[in-house]
Scaffold this active site. Sequence first.
Site, PDB file in Angstrom:
ATOM      1  N   ASP A 189       0.854  -1.233  -0.205  1.00 17.98           N
ATOM      2  CA  ASP A 189       0.203  -0.112   0.180  1.00 17.98           C
ATOM      3  C   ASP A 189       1.106   1.154  -0.212  1.00 17.98           C
ATOM      4  O   ASP A 189       2.063   1.269   0.406  1.00 17.98           O
ATOM      5  CB  ASP A 189      -0.895  -0.262   1.257  1.00 17.98           C
ATOM      6  CG  ASP A 189      -1.659   1.185   1.250  1.00 17.98           C
ATOM      7  OD1 ASP A 189      -2.486   1.466   0.455  1.00 17.98           O
ATOM      8  OD2 ASP A 189      -1.892   1.872   2.227  1.00 17.98           O
ATOM      9  N   ASP A 212      -0.311   5.178   0.753  1.00 26.63           N
ATOM     10  CA  ASP A 212      -0.571   6.091   2.090  1.00 26.63           C
ATOM     11  C   ASP A 212      -0.361   5.412   3.129  1.00 26.63           C
ATOM     12  O   ASP A 212      -1.210   4.708   3.569  1.00 26.63           O
ATOM     13  CB  ASP A 212      -1.633   6.669   1.657  1.00 26.63           C
ATOM     14  CG  ASP A 212      -1.633   8.379   1.952  1.00 26.63           C
ATOM     15  OD1 ASP A 212      -0.962   8.542   2.915  1.00 26.63           O
ATOM     16  OD2 ASP A 212      -2.145   9.006   1.010  1.00 26.63           O
ATOM     17  N   ASP A 223      -1.184  -0.432   5.795  1.00 26.79           N
ATOM     18  CA  ASP A 223      -1.349   0.320   7.328  1.00 26.79           C
ATOM     19  C   ASP A 223      -2.904   0.272   7.765  1.00 26.79           C
ATOM     20  O   ASP A 223      -3.198   0.688   8.798  1.00 26.79           O
ATOM     21  CB  ASP A 223      -1.288   1.671   7.297  1.00 26.79           C
ATOM     22  CG  ASP A 223      -1.791   2.616   6.243  1.00 26.79           C
ATOM     23  OD1 ASP A 223      -2.134   2.179   5.290  1.00 26.79           O
ATOM     24  OD2 ASP A 223      -2.319   3.723   6.727  1.00 26.79           O
TER      25      ASP A 223
HETATM   26 MG   LIG Z   1      -2.680   3.342   3.527  1.00 26.13          MG
END
Ligand SMILES: [Mg+2]
Length: 342
Positions: free
Chosen positions: A26, A28, A225
């Site tokens: 991922d 961000d 995240d």
């Molecule tokens: Mg993310």
Amino acid sequence: MSQSVRTRPEGSGQALSEAYDTALLDLDGVVYAGGQAIAHAVDSLATARAGGMRLAYVTNNALRTPDAVAAHLTELGIPTGAGDVITSAQAVARLIADQVSPGARVLVIGGEGLRVALRERGLEPVESADDDPAAVVQGFGGPDLPWGRFAEASYAVARGVPWFASNTDLTIPSGRGIAPGNGAAVEVVRIATGAEPQVAGKPLPPMHRETILRTGARRPLVVGDRLDTDIEGAFNGDVDSLLVLTGVTDGAKLLAAPPRHRPTYVDADLRGLLAGQPEVVEADGGFRCGGWTARAGEERLELEGDGAALDGLRALCAAAWTVAGEGVCELDPGKALARLGQ
Ligand SMILES: [Mg+2]
């Protein structure tokens, strides 16, 4: 889902970058935040790649093209080609192409990333509900998407034209705060039409299928995240995952995760790719990791010992997830997390 319920993070004697052939990362909150590289990301990714791990970047954001994302990563010091970037625009374009005639017209509400992805599948992006589209697709359009675009989508969807969405993330982080994401835009059309779109992005299978098709990964590791996109997407695809704590997930959210949100491994940041992972073992009526032992008490999670805070969190995960089983741990983690500085 065929998976058994995970009740603790797993250990690994090997560095994860050696145990898995491809990292599906991922962006961000994992690689960058607010346009800046996250601490240790650049060095860790360079080392993992030099050791032979394939790196691919998987984003639900359909606005930017793979070229633009790759250029951004390269500028941050992470050399990346467009072929290493997989977007929800690509996933939804394939989903549409599987259901309409070759060369069909598709009404686009979104940005350039979506148009490029549709053309790559031989579909023709159009701008009006009067252009006789065979499908409507919505992807994040950025702050300049005019309100009239939602009207175009609604006219076509209300006539029964099949409706697709790249992703349904309700929010999108920006340098200035939290902005409405494509999921919020999808809600606008849903409210106007009462219809239901087919969705491609994380955590849904079309996105995972796209990443596997494009990377050819045999033993992928999803790195993210967010529990309800990255980790749930890995669960749905039945592949392993590494949660890093550089983004939106904190200890309390992790401890309260239902089975589909429980990652295989937990680490602080992308340095976790380069390391083995410690075992969590049952000991003294609780769970031990490193110098810490965690137990489920009557009303709260209990933690004793000392050592690396992450080991304490891993031990707490085992205590919380075991007591929760297929549900969600409702014990108060506050005191235990405070011992870990959280
Ligand atoms: Mg993310």
